[in-house]
Write a protein that holds these residues in place. Structure first.
Motif: not given
Length: 641
Positions: A83-85, A295-296, A13-19, A120-127
């Motif tokens: 967060a999944r994206t 989380d990490t 769960l290392l975010l972000p990442l995407v530019s 496996s399951e992201l908390p609601a605040r991340l989706r």
């Protein structure tokens, strides 16, 4: 953040990442378009415009960040989370298995090596973005890339929360407290209400600014609005365990302890029991970023073989977890002298992901916590005592290259100190002998490299740092840092290279002026930065300076203020007073941050009965020597006012 053995490289769960930037077909928008977007979305979903603007301000300060994801996978002005994206392994600066304590009195801690696995399951605040898509009819892609759609999606979420709470779509902002608390995504009642209180504070006081995309947005003050925290009681959220926390009442805090555990063979982790402030004076607060997700980070601090820090702050809502009591010594700074006299705050974020922004919610929680700690210990609110991890000096010549560089050039020190109630304002005229570095964060966008690949330029972004040259010209080489590069190579534009960088709030003695350029004394040399009168990057200041005593061609500089040998009692090994590879030369001047006696905490055993504090008679001065602070012996210098 301190990392051992590269454990963060495998963390989940290392975010972000995407530019990800805005879509290629995005139209140029009038500078009041975003304000109109808020008005239209508020009308469409019958949400008070002040509520919509207040929530967005707390999430993003109305910035769009070019469509890039935040630290917690949030997009756009409303910080709709997907967060999944955004999920990917973030680039981060790792320095291997350095001694987290910054003390060679006993072996370095065992490296943390636990595989954390995938979430496996992201908390609601991340989706929240998926739900916004269902309510608004916009695609997920459009909610991520289009500011108007993003604002509309946020308004839809607020209206949906209001309906689920059984409350009317009222024009009165006070009726929306519960919906705002739910929007935070917090899973505990204290964080949700703290978040809502901040939103209503913004509504009462008002805000206005020009965003990162050049949009003019304003929220008129409405001081008569009254918050109703009782509405949040219907959210059914848990009560976090705050019984052992040491936090101000204005933040939401919970207790997630770091383990103090013995491993056998005289080894232990991950912090030291102490009796501060009776044993040592607490005089520094160190600002870190986590280089990993919430989380990490929480899993790592609970690993007895890893290192520790006192507090972690979550980006999405400003929630705080405390891990180590303030009386104890956490291992976070890589310098034992600083560890023994400091409190460490980890902020969810990534140094090399400039558009993975820190939310206003986290900045505000952090500022309140720092004000509380500063008042508790009498710590001055200045950049000589509120340090970035990148301002902590190496302890010896061999450790300089391993020191960490977070929170880096994208941390907004100017905004942070405004929240602390200590904005960086001129205290002297433009011709003063001292300057405070203060570029315009949004407009100051020096080119950095190494955010993704070593040679690649980072995305253009605001920065609180100015670059230092050997002469008053952009074409002149950058100044050298012989501690980082003993071979004498020039400093670079690398985002982790602190060798030629002065940061907002730091104060330096002026060494010269030439047109639109100002020179300062820096790491034993003259260093020039662009400081045009029409758009200054520094302001005049008053301060106490020091210089070598008459007759001394140079004096040594130290990374820690350790006592003289005669101060050590029997049974406590004398610690070497090792100078750094720099020299403070005759005629040079540096700003004094503090005067301190030599001090060393001897703590090498699990049983605290063997711990001893050694205090010397010889005093030191802390100075702003380069990007990092340093120490000189009082006997070697003369003060200049």
């Amino acid at each position: 953040m301190l990392r051992a053995g590269g454990a963060m490289a495998s963390a989940a769960l290392l975010l972000p990442l995407v530019s990800a930037g805005p879509s290629a077909t995005a139209d140029q928008r009038a500078d009041d378009a975003l304000q109109s977007d808020f008005a239209a979305a508020a009308a469409k979903y019958r949400v008070p415009q002040s509520v919509l603007l207040g929530v967005s301000y707390l999430q993003s300060r109305w910035d769009t960040h070019g469509g890039a994801a935040s630290v917690t996978g949030g997009y756009g002005p409303m910080h709709l989370t997907d967060a999944r994206t955004a999920l990917a392994e973030a680039p981060h600066h790792s320095h291997g298995g350095e001694d987290a304590r910054g003390d060679d009195a006993r072996p370095a801690p065992v490296a943390a090596g636990a595989e954390l696995g995938q979430v496996s399951e992201l908390p609601a605040r991340l989706r929240t973005l998926d739900h916004a898509a269902e309510l608004s009819g916009y695609s997920a892609e459009r909610l991520r890339d289009n500011p108007a759609a993003n604002v509309s999606g946020g308004a839809a979420l607020l209206a949906d929360a209001q309906k689920k709470l059984g409350r009317p779509l009222s024009e009165d902002p006070a009726d929306w407290y519960g919906a705002v608390a739910r929007f935070s995504g917090a899973d505990d009642i204290a964080t949700a209400t703290t978040y809502a209180n901040d939103v209503f504070d913004v509504i009462r006081t008002g805000e206005s600014r020009i965003t990162d995309s050049g949009q003019r947005v304003a929220l008129a003050a409405d001081p008569a609005v009254v918050a109703d925290p009782a509405q949040a009681a219907r959210l059914g959220l848990r009560t976090a365990d705050a019984r052992k926390t040491q936090c101000p009442p204005t933040v939401a805090c919970e207790w997630i302890p770091a383990p103090y555990e013995e491993f056998g063979e005289n080894d232990y982790g991950n912090h030291d029991l102490a009796d501060r402030p009776a044993s040592q004076t607490v005089k520094y607060i160190v600002i870190h970023d986590t280089e990993g997700s919430w989380d990490t980070t929480i899993k790592l601090v609970q690993d007895p073989a890893y290192v520790s820090w006192q507090y972690t702050l979550r980006s999405s809502d400003g929630h705080i977890a405390q891990h180590v009591p303030l009386k104890d010594v956490a291992w976070h700074a890589g310098n034992w002298y600083v560890n023994a006299k400091s409190v460490g705050l980890e902020h969810e974020g990534f140094l090399v992901a400039p558009d993975a922004w820190y939310t206003e919610a986290m900045y505000r929680s952090s500022a309140r916590l720092v004000r509380y700690l500063a008042k508790r210990y009498g710590i001055p609110l200045d950049r000589q005592h509120i340090l970035g991890h990148d301002n902590v000096p190496g302890t010896t010549a061999l450790t300089i290259r391993g020191m960490h560089t977070d929170p880096g050039p994208y941390w907004d020190w100017s905004h942070y100190f405004r929240l602390l109630g200590r904005p960086f304002t001129p205290t002297a005229g433009p011709g003063s002998d001292v300057v405070t570095i203060r570029p315009d964060y949004a407009r100051n966008q020096p080119v950095y490299t190494g955010c993704a690949k070593p040679a690649d330029a980072c995305v253009p972004h605001g920065s609180g740092a100015v670059r230092l040259h050997t002469a008053p010209s952009e074409d002149a080489p950058l100044v050298k840092d012989i501690g980082l590069r003993p071979g004498g190579e020039d400093s670079t534009t690398g985002v982790n290279d602190t060798g030629a960088r002065a940061s907002t709030g730091q104060q330096y003695a002026v060494a010269g002026r030439a047109g639109d350029w100002t020179a300062i004394w820096y790491l034993g040399q003259q260093a020039w930065f662009h400081n045009p009168r029409t758009r200054p990057t520094a302001v005049g200041a008053r301060g106490v300076l020091l210089t070598p005593k008459p007759g001394a061609p140079q004096i040594p500089v130290y990374g820690r203020a350790y006592p003289e040998a005669a101060a050590y009692p029997a049974g406590v090994p004398v610690q070497a007073i090792s100078p750094l590879p720099y020299q403070l030369l005759a005629g040079q001047k540096y700003v004094v941050g503090d005067r301190t006696p030599g001090e060393y905490l001897y703590a090498t055993t699990f049983d605290t009965a063997g711990h001893t504090v050694v205090r010397g008679q010889e005093p030191y001065y802390e100075i702003q020597f380069g990007h990092r602070v340093a120490f000189v012996k009082a006997a070697d210098v003369t003060l200049v006012r």
